[in-house]
Write a protein that holds these residues in place. Structure first.
Motif, short mmCIF file in Angstrom:
data_model
loop_
_atom_site.label_atom_id
_atom_site.label_comp_id
_atom_site.label_asym_id
_atom_site.label_seq_id
_atom_site.Cartn_x
_atom_site.Cartn_y
_atom_site.Cartn_z
N SER A 70 0.79 -1.24 0.00
CA SER A 70 0.00 0.00 0.00
C SER A 70 0.82 1.28 0.00
O SER A 70 0.26 2.37 0.15
N LEU A 71 2.13 1.20 -0.17
CA LEU A 71 2.97 2.38 -0.15
C LEU A 71 3.14 2.95 -1.55
O LEU A 71 3.63 2.26 -2.45
N PRO A 72 2.76 4.20 -1.78
CA PRO A 72 2.98 4.79 -3.11
C PRO A 72 4.46 4.93 -3.41
O PRO A 72 5.27 5.24 -2.51
N ASP A 73 4.84 4.72 -4.66
CA ASP A 73 6.25 4.82 -5.06
C ASP A 73 6.66 6.26 -5.34
O ASP A 73 7.84 6.52 -5.55
N HIS A 74 5.71 7.17 -5.33
CA HIS A 74 6.03 8.57 -5.58
C HIS A 74 6.07 9.35 -4.27
O HIS A 74 5.65 8.86 -3.21
N LYS A 75 6.55 10.56 -4.33
CA LYS A 75 6.65 11.41 -3.14
C LYS A 75 5.28 11.96 -2.74
O LYS A 75 4.34 11.96 -3.53
N SER A 76 5.20 12.43 -1.51
CA SER A 76 3.94 12.97 -1.01
C SER A 76 4.19 13.76 0.27
O SER A 76 5.08 13.41 1.05
N LEU A 130 -17.13 1.52 0.14
CA LEU A 130 -16.19 2.48 0.70
C LEU A 130 -14.92 1.69 1.02
O LEU A 130 -15.00 0.57 1.50
N GLY A 131 -13.78 2.25 0.76
CA GLY A 131 -12.54 1.47 0.87
C GLY A 131 -12.10 1.03 -0.51
O GLY A 131 -12.58 1.53 -1.54
N ALA A 132 -11.19 0.09 -0.57
CA ALA A 132 -10.59 -0.32 -1.83
C ALA A 132 -11.60 -1.00 -2.74
O ALA A 132 -12.24 -1.97 -2.37
N MET A 133 -11.71 -0.48 -3.97
CA MET A 133 -12.54 -1.14 -4.99
C MET A 133 -11.66 -1.62 -6.14
O MET A 133 -12.14 -2.18 -7.11
N GLY A 134 -10.35 -1.39 -6.03
CA GLY A 134 -9.43 -1.82 -7.07
C GLY A 134 -8.01 -1.47 -6.67
O GLY A 134 -7.75 -0.95 -5.58
N VAL A 135 -7.08 -1.78 -7.58
CA VAL A 135 -5.67 -1.55 -7.31
C VAL A 135 -5.01 -0.92 -8.53
O VAL A 135 -5.25 -1.33 -9.67
N ALA A 136 -4.20 0.10 -8.30
CA ALA A 136 -3.47 0.76 -9.37
C ALA A 136 -2.19 0.00 -9.68
O ALA A 136 -1.75 -0.86 -8.90
N VAL A 137 -1.57 0.29 -10.82
CA VAL A 137 -0.37 -0.44 -11.23
C VAL A 137 0.81 -0.20 -10.29
O VAL A 137 1.77 -0.97 -10.30
N ASN A 138 0.74 0.84 -9.47
CA ASN A 138 1.81 1.06 -8.50
C ASN A 138 1.45 0.51 -7.12
O ASN A 138 2.08 0.86 -6.12
N GLY A 139 0.45 -0.36 -7.06
CA GLY A 139 0.10 -1.04 -5.82
C GLY A 139 -0.76 -0.24 -4.86
O GLY A 139 -1.07 -0.71 -3.77
N VAL A 140 -1.17 0.95 -5.26
CA VAL A 140 -2.00 1.81 -4.41
C VAL A 140 -3.47 1.46 -4.63
O VAL A 140 -3.90 1.17 -5.75
N ALA A 141 -4.24 1.51 -3.55
CA ALA A 141 -5.67 1.21 -3.64
C ALA A 141 -6.42 2.29 -4.41
O ALA A 141 -6.07 3.48 -4.34
N VAL A 172 -3.73 4.19 5.10
CA VAL A 172 -3.76 3.58 3.76
C VAL A 172 -3.90 4.68 2.70
O VAL A 172 -4.94 5.34 2.60
N TYR A 173 -2.85 4.88 1.94
CA TYR A 173 -2.86 5.86 0.86
C TYR A 173 -3.71 5.31 -0.28
O TYR A 173 -3.67 4.10 -0.59
N HIS A 174 -4.48 6.18 -0.96
CA HIS A 174 -5.37 5.73 -2.02
C HIS A 174 -5.73 6.87 -2.95
O HIS A 174 -5.53 8.04 -2.64
N TYR A 175 -6.29 6.50 -4.11
CA TYR A 175 -6.76 7.47 -5.10
C TYR A 175 -8.27 7.37 -5.24
O TYR A 175 -8.82 6.26 -5.36
N HIS A 176 -8.94 8.51 -5.29
CA HIS A 176 -10.35 8.59 -5.68
C HIS A 176 -10.46 9.11 -7.11
O HIS A 176 -11.51 8.97 -7.74
#
Length: 259
Positions: A70-76, A130-141, A172-176
């Protein structure tokens, strides 16, 4: 890399509440990298190998299992005060004048996504959770278009960082919305990830055209050829307007996610 995206919205609220296990953030002060190289099992279709920041990807029966930390590979800015701050912290540098950082910090949290290997349209369409409905290619929810209690994202979006994400209460980092780090580095028409029903999610561009909600069905997708599926497949698209990634539920039958 600086990515500037305006978010013309009101005030910051606290992060989405979801039921999730206790934080697993490491206390190792030497931790500097959040990029992992996945262990890929036999018979994993090539398209799933594009998930570059998972820990494990393998086939289990009729499902593809994707494990991430669940850790984004980019900065934040949300890496501030964490074990990865020395290399991953970056102050907010977007253009939203109403930006306000929420009180949460990014934490490591193991997640297991189990999605259909051969997705099919569902006889009965179920709502996204509500919560994870999928996964991005960088492993983020990937989360849906709602904040806590199914509220609009209007206020909460002011806490999205310059890459389009934020952490919830358990870290848990995630994208909407559009994950700008991915679409900038992979392309606006690139594969962004998969929803739990196994259907792929693509960026906001297709054949040189910016996709709008009017181009998509009520589930926020359509059927057509993509670079990964030359024979055609139903797929979701990210758009700039609500519901952003998914609309009125899953197109297919969802698998599971555990965190």
């Amino acid at each position: 890399m600086k990515i500037y995206k305006p978010m013309g919205i009101m005030m910051i609220t606290v992060a989405v509440f979801i039921a999730c296990k206790k934080d697993k953030q490491t206390t190792d002060s030497t931790a500097t990298s959040t990029l992992t190289t996945p262990s890929i099992g036999a018979n994993v279709p090539a398209v799933f190998k594009k998930i570059y920041n998972a820990t494990d990807i393998y086939v289990e029966g009729d499902y593809v299992v994707i494990k991430t930390n669940s850790l984004p590979d980019h900065k934040s800015p949300y890496y501030q005060g964490t074990a990865w701050a020395s290399t991953k912290y970056e102050a907010y540098n977007g253009t939203n004048p109403l930006w306000g950082q929420n009180p949460n910090k990014i934490a490591e949290n193991d997640a297991t996504f189990k999605i259909p290997l051969n997705p099919k349209v569902a006889a009965t369409h179920t709502a996204t959770p509500l919560g994870a409905m999928g996964v991005a290619v960088n492993g983020v929810a990937i989360f849906n278009q709602y904040a806590a209690m199914y509220s609009p994202l209007t206020n909460e979006a002011n806490g999205f960082d310059q890459y389009g994400g934020h952490p919830q209460q358990q870290g848990v980092y995630h994208y909407h919305v559009e994950p700008y780090y991915i679409t900038t580095n992979k392309g606006k028409d690139a594969l962004v990830g998969f929803l739990l029903d196994g259907f792929p999610v693509y960026g906001p561009l297709e054949n040189g055209k910016t996709i709008t909600n009017a181009d998509l069905d009520v589930y926020h997708g359509h059927t057509g050829v993509t670079a990964d599926y030359p024979a055609g497949i139903y797929h979701y698209h990210i758009t700039a307007a609500d519901p952003y990634i998914n609309g009125n539920g899953f197109y297919g039958t969802p698998g599971t996610v555990s965190q």
